[in-house]
Design an enzyme around this catalytic site. Structure first.
Site, short mmCIF file in Angstrom:
data_model
loop_
_atom_site.label_atom_id
_atom_site.label_comp_id
_atom_site.label_asym_id
_atom_site.label_seq_id
_atom_site.Cartn_x
_atom_site.Cartn_y
_atom_site.Cartn_z
N ARG A 28 42.68 94.10 -24.75
CA ARG A 28 43.16 93.93 -23.37
C ARG A 28 44.51 93.22 -23.31
NH1 ARG A 28 39.67 91.05 -19.53
NH2 ARG A 28 40.49 92.34 -17.87
N ARG A 31 47.46 95.26 -22.30
CA ARG A 31 47.66 95.83 -20.96
C ARG A 31 48.95 95.30 -20.33
NH1 ARG A 31 44.42 91.49 -20.06
NH2 ARG A 31 44.42 90.50 -18.02
N CYS A 52 49.90 53.75 -6.36
CA CYS A 52 48.89 54.21 -7.33
C CYS A 52 47.73 53.21 -7.42
CB CYS A 52 49.57 54.36 -8.70
SG CYS A 52 48.39 54.58 -10.04
N CYS A 55 47.85 51.49 -11.13
CA CYS A 55 48.96 50.69 -11.67
C CYS A 55 48.63 49.19 -11.61
CB CYS A 55 50.24 50.96 -10.87
SG CYS A 55 51.21 52.35 -11.49
N HIS A 115 52.80 54.25 -15.60
CA HIS A 115 52.31 55.33 -14.75
C HIS A 115 52.74 56.70 -15.27
CE1 HIS A 115 50.98 56.86 -10.79
NE2 HIS A 115 52.03 57.67 -10.85
N ASN A 155 40.22 63.84 -17.99
CA ASN A 155 40.68 64.99 -17.21
C ASN A 155 42.16 64.79 -17.00
OD1 ASN A 155 38.06 66.05 -16.67
ND2 ASN A 155 37.80 64.45 -15.13
N SER A 163 42.07 62.79 -10.54
CA SER A 163 42.31 62.30 -9.18
C SER A 163 43.59 61.49 -9.09
CB SER A 163 41.12 61.45 -8.74
OG SER A 163 40.96 60.36 -9.64
N HIS A 166 48.17 58.68 -13.08
CA HIS A 166 48.29 57.55 -14.02
C HIS A 166 47.37 57.83 -15.21
CE1 HIS A 166 49.28 53.12 -14.50
NE2 HIS A 166 48.52 53.43 -15.55
N HIS A 168 44.71 58.03 -17.74
CA HIS A 168 43.44 57.30 -17.80
C HIS A 168 42.34 58.23 -18.30
CE1 HIS A 168 43.20 59.51 -13.99
NE2 HIS A 168 41.89 59.43 -14.11
N GLN A 170 37.69 58.42 -18.58
CA GLN A 170 36.45 57.85 -18.07
C GLN A 170 35.46 57.68 -19.21
OE1 GLN A 170 34.80 59.24 -14.37
NE2 GLN A 170 36.48 60.67 -14.07
N GLU A 184 24.02 70.53 -29.03
CA GLU A 184 24.72 70.31 -30.31
C GLU A 184 23.83 69.55 -31.30
OE1 GLU A 184 28.63 68.61 -29.93
OE2 GLU A 184 29.43 70.37 -28.90
N HIS A 298 33.44 64.54 -33.41
CA HIS A 298 34.47 65.53 -33.10
C HIS A 298 34.89 65.42 -31.63
CE1 HIS A 298 30.64 67.48 -31.99
NE2 HIS A 298 31.34 68.18 -31.12
N TYR A 318 31.95 87.98 -14.55
CA TYR A 318 31.08 88.21 -15.70
C TYR A 318 30.72 86.88 -16.37
CZ TYR A 318 28.95 90.60 -19.60
OH TYR A 318 28.04 91.05 -20.50
#
Ligand code: H2U
Ligand code: ZN
Length: 352
Positions: A28, A31, A52, A55, A115, A155, A163, A166, A168, A170, A184, A298, A318
């Protein structure tokens, strides 16, 4: 048929960690496509943003005020998804309505007071401080008797739901093993029982011999686009020495971990010359006090971008109903990432 012939034909590949299949449709990529590699508008590089929540010295959304921190900074999430003192509940109605209480702690780690500096742009010493705080937090959280799993994850970018720009991450520590680490763990256990060796030690050996999916490496770690990658530029970061958790890494290995995090994220940013969004996180053995010698430390990187700073892959249709699917092969994604410079594009243009 051999592996190279797979580059032209639709096929399925097996993920031995989750024991699920991914569909690969390399034909594909031929294409017609009229898109182009476009660059995102560069984010305004402010060292300190008075608005922020993360900060130093600023007030957070929950009303608390951050100290004027000068290194890393950890605080309990003001909007924690889990609470430490869940009331015990274990409900089961006809094996159809099943629920259990879940205790947990959620923390936020600011990588540095800056920041504007994400991992690929920080100095190696500062990234090492981030690795240190992850180890410290893991060690501290696993002393809590009910904590069985510690998930460190980042993230990056609005595309992945971050969100706040800056830099960071979690940390969630909770009572039960979440779905993916649970799958796993079963795979590690079954492989170790059957083959008397470690699934990821064997996989790493194979990848380092074949070389076709290796993106970068140093003495302690290697990053590959796994054979079974789902996201276009998904990678798997593997420790070369068999160890089950970040806190088991030696001092040298911690510095090598900081180094490899920069090697892969600089490549990511250079790919489309944009701050490359992703969700990443570390998988460590459960922290339930048992040895879990078969687990191999890992990290997974799941970036959503496909062709440019703005063209992303969607997991829809799919993929929601059947199984994940990809067009660009893991081999060609690895080749592209491996060929990129280890100097960040912003630092390159600064020096010219
Ligand atoms: P993400 O960018 O990955 O969403 O992480 C930021 C976390 O920071 C998020 O979970 C928390 C949010 O609840 N947060 C606070 O605890 N206090 C704040 O003042 C802002 C954000
Ligand atoms: Zn900030």
């Amino acid at each position: 048929m051999n592996h190279s012939q797979l580059q032209q034909v639709p096929h399925r590949r097996f993920n031995p960690l989750t024991r699920e299949w991914v569909m690969v449709s390399p034909h594909r990529t031929e294409r017609p496509w009229q898109g182009r590699v476009e660059k995102d508008a560069p984010a305004a590089a402010v060292r300190y943003d008075p608005a922020c929540y993360l900060c130093p010295g600023n007030e957070r959304a929950g009303g608390a005020r951050n100290p004027k921190y000068t290194s890393t900074f950890v605080f309990d999430n003001d909007f924690a998804a889990l609470l430490p003192d869940a009331h015990h509940a274990d409900l089961n109605e006809a094996d159809l309505l099943v629920a259990r209480s879940e205790s947990g702690l959620c923390r936020v780690v600011c990588f540095s007071p800056r920041h504007d500096l994400a991992i690929p742009m920080m100095t190696p010493a500062k990234v090492r401080q981030v690795v240190n705080i992850w180890c410290e937090q893991s060690q501290q959280l696993e002393t809590i008797p009910w904590v069985r799993h510690i998930q460190i994850f980042e993230n990056r970018g609005v595309l992945m739901g971050a969100s706040n720009p800056h830099p960071h991450c979690q940390i969630w520590a909770n009572e039960s093993l979440p779905n993916i680490p649970h799958r796993e763990l079963s795979a590690f256990e079954a492989y170790s029982k059957g083959k008397k060796s470690c699934l990821l030690c064997d996989y790493l050996k194979l990848e380092l011999n074949k070389k076709e999916r290796v993106v970068c490496q140093n003495d302690g770690f290697a990053v590959v686009v796994p054979y079974w990658a789902v996201w276009p530029f998904e990678t798997l970061l593997l420790s070369k020495r068999h160890s089950g958790a970040m806190e088991e890494l030696s001092s040298d290995e911690r510095s090598l971990l900081a180094d490899i995090l920069q090697k892969i994220t600089v490549r990511y940013d250079n790919l489309f010359e944009t701050p490359f969004p992703y969700s990443m996180g570390f998988h460590q053995r459960p922290s339930d006090g048992l040895p879990h010698a078969e687990c191999h430390f890992h990290a997974h990187y799941y970036p959503p971008l496909l062709r440019s700073a703005t063209v992303r892959k969607f997991m829809v249709g799919y993929e929601m109903l059947g199984s994940p699917q990809r067009d660009i092969t893991p081999e060609s994604a690895a080749g592209r990432l491996a060929g990129l410079s280890e100097i960040h594009y912003l630092q390159r243009s600064n020096s010219t």
